[in-house]
Design a protein around this motif. Sequence first.
Motif, PDB file in Angstrom:
ATOM      1  N   VAL A  72       0.840  -1.199   0.000  1.00 35.75           N
ATOM      2  CA  VAL A  72       0.000   0.000   0.000  1.00 35.75           C
ATOM      3  C   VAL A  72       0.871   1.244   0.000  1.00 35.75           C
ATOM      4  O   VAL A  72       0.713   2.142  -0.833  1.00 35.75           O
ATOM      5  CB  VAL A  72      -0.945   0.013   1.220  1.00 35.75           C
ATOM      6  CG1 VAL A  72      -1.786   1.294   1.217  1.00 35.75           C
ATOM      7  CG2 VAL A  72      -1.853  -1.200   1.230  1.00 35.75           C
ATOM      8  N   VAL A  73       1.806   1.328   0.949  1.00 39.67           N
ATOM      9  CA  VAL A  73       2.609   2.541   1.096  1.00 39.67           C
ATOM     10  C   VAL A  73       3.580   2.722  -0.064  1.00 39.67           C
ATOM     11  O   VAL A  73       4.019   3.842  -0.343  1.00 39.67           O
ATOM     12  CB  VAL A  73       3.370   2.543   2.439  1.00 39.67           C
ATOM     13  CG1 VAL A  73       2.405   2.529   3.603  1.00 39.67           C
ATOM     14  CG2 VAL A  73       4.332   1.365   2.542  1.00 39.67           C
ATOM     15  N   SER A  74       3.916   1.647  -0.756  1.00 40.76           N
ATOM     16  CA  SER A  74       4.821   1.776  -1.909  1.00 40.76           C
ATOM     17  C   SER A  74       4.098   2.282  -3.154  1.00 40.76           C
ATOM     18  O   SER A  74       4.735   2.613  -4.149  1.00 40.76           O
ATOM     19  CB  SER A  74       5.471   0.425  -2.223  1.00 40.76           C
ATOM     20  OG  SER A  74       4.533  -0.472  -2.816  1.00 40.76           O
ATOM     21  N   GLY A  75       2.754   2.324  -3.095  1.00 39.63           N
ATOM     22  CA  GLY A  75       1.976   2.756  -4.253  1.00 39.63           C
ATOM     23  C   GLY A  75       1.657   1.644  -5.224  1.00 39.63           C
ATOM     24  O   GLY A  75       1.087   1.891  -6.297  1.00 39.63           O
ATOM     25  N   PHE A  76       1.983   0.401  -4.860  1.00 36.30           N
ATOM     26  CA  PHE A  76       1.793  -0.715  -5.785  1.00 36.30           C
ATOM     27  C   PHE A  76       0.317  -0.928  -6.123  1.00 36.30           C
ATOM     28  O   PHE A  76      -0.033  -1.145  -7.287  1.00 36.30           O
ATOM     29  CB  PHE A  76       2.376  -1.990  -5.183  1.00 36.30           C
ATOM     30  CG  PHE A  76       2.075  -3.239  -5.983  1.00 36.30           C
ATOM     31  CD1 PHE A  76       2.743  -3.488  -7.173  1.00 36.30           C
ATOM     32  CD2 PHE A  76       1.110  -4.142  -5.561  1.00 36.30           C
ATOM     33  CE1 PHE A  76       2.462  -4.621  -7.920  1.00 36.30           C
ATOM     34  CE2 PHE A  76       0.824  -5.272  -6.297  1.00 36.30           C
ATOM     35  CZ  PHE A  76       1.495  -5.517  -7.478  1.00 36.30           C
ATOM     36  N   TYR A  77      -0.550  -0.873  -5.115  1.00 33.76           N
ATOM     37  CA  TYR A  77      -1.972  -1.089  -5.383  1.00 33.76           C
ATOM     38  C   TYR A  77      -2.539   0.001  -6.292  1.00 33.76           C
ATOM     39  O   TYR A  77      -3.315  -0.281  -7.210  1.00 33.76           O
ATOM     40  CB  TYR A  77      -2.758  -1.144  -4.077  1.00 33.76           C
ATOM     41  CG  TYR A  77      -2.525  -2.387  -3.268  1.00 33.76           C
ATOM     42  CD1 TYR A  77      -2.560  -3.645  -3.846  1.00 33.76           C
ATOM     43  CD2 TYR A  77      -2.271  -2.318  -1.897  1.00 33.76           C
ATOM     44  CE1 TYR A  77      -2.345  -4.786  -3.105  1.00 33.76           C
ATOM     45  CE2 TYR A  77      -2.056  -3.453  -1.142  1.00 33.76           C
ATOM     46  CZ  TYR A  77      -2.102  -4.693  -1.750  1.00 33.76           C
ATOM     47  OH  TYR A  77      -1.891  -5.821  -1.006  1.00 33.76           O
ATOM     48  N   LEU A 109      -1.720 -12.059  -0.675  1.00 32.72           N
ATOM     49  CA  LEU A 109      -1.778 -11.032   0.352  1.00 32.72           C
ATOM     50  C   LEU A 109      -3.157 -11.094   1.010  1.00 32.72           C
ATOM     51  O   LEU A 109      -4.101 -11.632   0.452  1.00 32.72           O
ATOM     52  CB  LEU A 109      -1.542  -9.653  -0.264  1.00 32.72           C
ATOM     53  CG  LEU A 109      -0.226  -9.519  -1.045  1.00 32.72           C
ATOM     54  CD1 LEU A 109      -0.231  -8.259  -1.894  1.00 32.72           C
ATOM     55  CD2 LEU A 109       0.959  -9.528  -0.096  1.00 32.72           C
ATOM     56  N   THR A 110      -3.284 -10.566   2.192  1.00 33.25           N
ATOM     57  CA  THR A 110      -4.554 -10.634   2.909  1.00 33.25           C
ATOM     58  C   THR A 110      -5.651  -9.967   2.094  1.00 33.25           C
ATOM     59  O   THR A 110      -5.541  -8.786   1.751  1.00 33.25           O
ATOM     60  CB  THR A 110      -4.422  -9.953   4.282  1.00 33.25           C
ATOM     61  OG1 THR A 110      -3.280 -10.484   4.957  1.00 33.25           O
ATOM     62  CG2 THR A 110      -5.661 -10.193   5.116  1.00 33.25           C
ATOM     63  N   ASN A 111      -6.722 -10.695   1.786  1.00 28.44           N
ATOM     64  CA  ASN A 111      -7.713 -10.194   0.830  1.00 28.44           C
ATOM     65  C   ASN A 111      -8.395  -8.913   1.281  1.00 28.44           C
ATOM     66  O   ASN A 111      -8.692  -8.037   0.469  1.00 28.44           O
ATOM     67  CB  ASN A 111      -8.753 -11.280   0.511  1.00 28.44           C
ATOM     68  CG  ASN A 111      -9.610 -11.661   1.707  1.00 28.44           C
ATOM     69  OD1 ASN A 111      -9.215 -11.478   2.861  1.00 28.44           O
ATOM     70  ND2 ASN A 111     -10.768 -12.221   1.432  1.00 28.44           N
ATOM     71  N   ASP A 112      -8.641  -8.764   2.588  1.00 28.57           N
ATOM     72  CA  ASP A 112      -9.332  -7.566   3.055  1.00 28.57           C
ATOM     73  C   ASP A 112      -8.497  -6.314   2.819  1.00 28.57           C
ATOM     74  O   ASP A 112      -9.026  -5.251   2.482  1.00 28.57           O
ATOM     75  CB  ASP A 112      -9.661  -7.697   4.546  1.00 28.57           C
ATOM     76  CG  ASP A 112     -10.642  -8.831   4.819  1.00 28.57           C
ATOM     77  OD1 ASP A 112     -11.414  -9.166   3.897  1.00 28.57           O
ATOM     78  OD2 ASP A 112     -10.627  -9.379   5.929  1.00 28.57           O
ATOM     79  N   VAL A 113      -7.172  -6.417   2.985  1.00 29.17           N
ATOM     80  CA  VAL A 113      -6.296  -5.268   2.733  1.00 29.17           C
ATOM     81  C   VAL A 113      -6.300  -4.915   1.253  1.00 29.17           C
ATOM     82  O   VAL A 113      -6.318  -3.731   0.881  1.00 29.17           O
ATOM     83  CB  VAL A 113      -4.865  -5.568   3.216  1.00 29.17           C
ATOM     84  CG1 VAL A 113      -3.939  -4.397   2.914  1.00 29.17           C
ATOM     85  CG2 VAL A 113      -4.852  -5.865   4.711  1.00 29.17           C
ATOM     86  N   VAL A 114      -6.288  -5.920   0.394  1.00 26.60           N
ATOM     87  CA  VAL A 114      -6.334  -5.691  -1.048  1.00 26.60           C
ATOM     88  C   VAL A 114      -7.616  -4.958  -1.426  1.00 26.60           C
ATOM     89  O   VAL A 114      -7.602  -3.979  -2.195  1.00 26.60           O
ATOM     90  CB  VAL A 114      -6.239  -7.023  -1.811  1.00 26.60           C
ATOM     91  CG1 VAL A 114      -6.451  -6.808  -3.308  1.00 26.60           C
ATOM     92  CG2 VAL A 114      -4.887  -7.689  -1.563  1.00 26.60           C
TER      93      VAL A 114
END
Length: 425
Positions: A72-77, A109-114
């Motif tokens: 998230v913090v890397s901007g990947f999403y 990766l944890t689905n809820d975070v995605v």
Amino acid sequence: MDMTLLIFLLVYVAMGFGKLPGFKVDRTGAAVVGALALMATGSITPKAAWEAIDYRSVGMLFGLMVVSAAFVVSGFYAWTARRVALLPVSPPVLLAVLIGVAGLLSSLLTNDVVVVAMTPLLVALTLARGLNPVPFLLAFCFAANTGSSGTLIGSPQNMIAAQGLGLSFNGFLEVTLLPALLSLPIIWGIVALMYRGCWTLPATAGGAATESTADACTTNENTSDATRDEVVLNVWETCKAGIVTLAVVTAFVLSDWPKELIALGAASVLLINRKIASSDMLGHVDGNLLLLIMGLFVVNGAMATTGLPQMLLADLRSAGINLNDPISLFLVGGALSNIVGNNPAVMLLVPVLNPAGHADALGAALVLGTGFSSNLIVFGSLAGIIVVEQAATCGVKISFGEFARAGVPVTLACMVLAAGWILML
């Protein structure tokens, strides 16, 4: 016993309704208050309450949440959402790509975070293209739920089930990956069929919706970045997170190290950073979900001491329902997950199972039953709630009926697939 039963029932009423009726107490609050009330009334001692919490599941979930937060913090999403949503392809092809991305990311990766990270981005980007965001959001949610069933690290309920049944990463993969993969084209076929001819918005409505969405989502840093011409991707941090994720999966597959220590070790590596504050990383960890799970461990532990679960299990056996039969467990788990949610359902069922001899089949039944059935209604999964609520904050309404109209056929088709697979195990 009466007080324990009353508190237990009130907690699970809150699980089913999303809050305690008449109070502003959500699921997490109900689990925490219930655990404290059980200790205060002497239904469970503080020492027994601590021992009831499965530190292995909580530790592994926390560690993997930190790993996912690194993306998230890397901007990947944001980068991924933009690249996918702006592909120069037709809407049905875009839907297929989005389903594949959701299934892949949710399995690693944890689905809820995605889902939390990508939902507002997808709303903004689909509206910017003049597309109707609803089919894309529904398919993304459905694929995240079923795709995450394919690996031990895909969702919290997978981790709890694997720890409770003693399943290895490889053993879990062998019994869940194939049906999880096969569920993705099923989702694409049903959603594409249901929304054929409804891919785009009228020009005026699309323009208005795009403008309102930009206003509604400006408070979300990732969304505002995604709507700009360029999305900033920190390549080094993304590569670092990717290498750590690969190391975690490799360790799960090839080593016998405790899974929670692998996940926590990965989290510690990522939290040590010269450019990104650890508070920024931890801000993306779902603390509410961790508290919910810890509270439910205590509530379920107190209930177990009354002997009522054992009595209920015996009554079910006498009625011809044996939860240690994979198909029975599959059906009961699927029904229960749509009443109290998939995480609470798994936590209720794991303690009454006897994994001796057929742990893999029971694990597949429990994970696929609770994972595949969670697309039936909005409240069947945390991912469904996240998608609907975040879409609403961005000006896109997905009603209960709209969700169920697509969710019911997707769930039925995927459940039939999973039942056939379990029968072959």
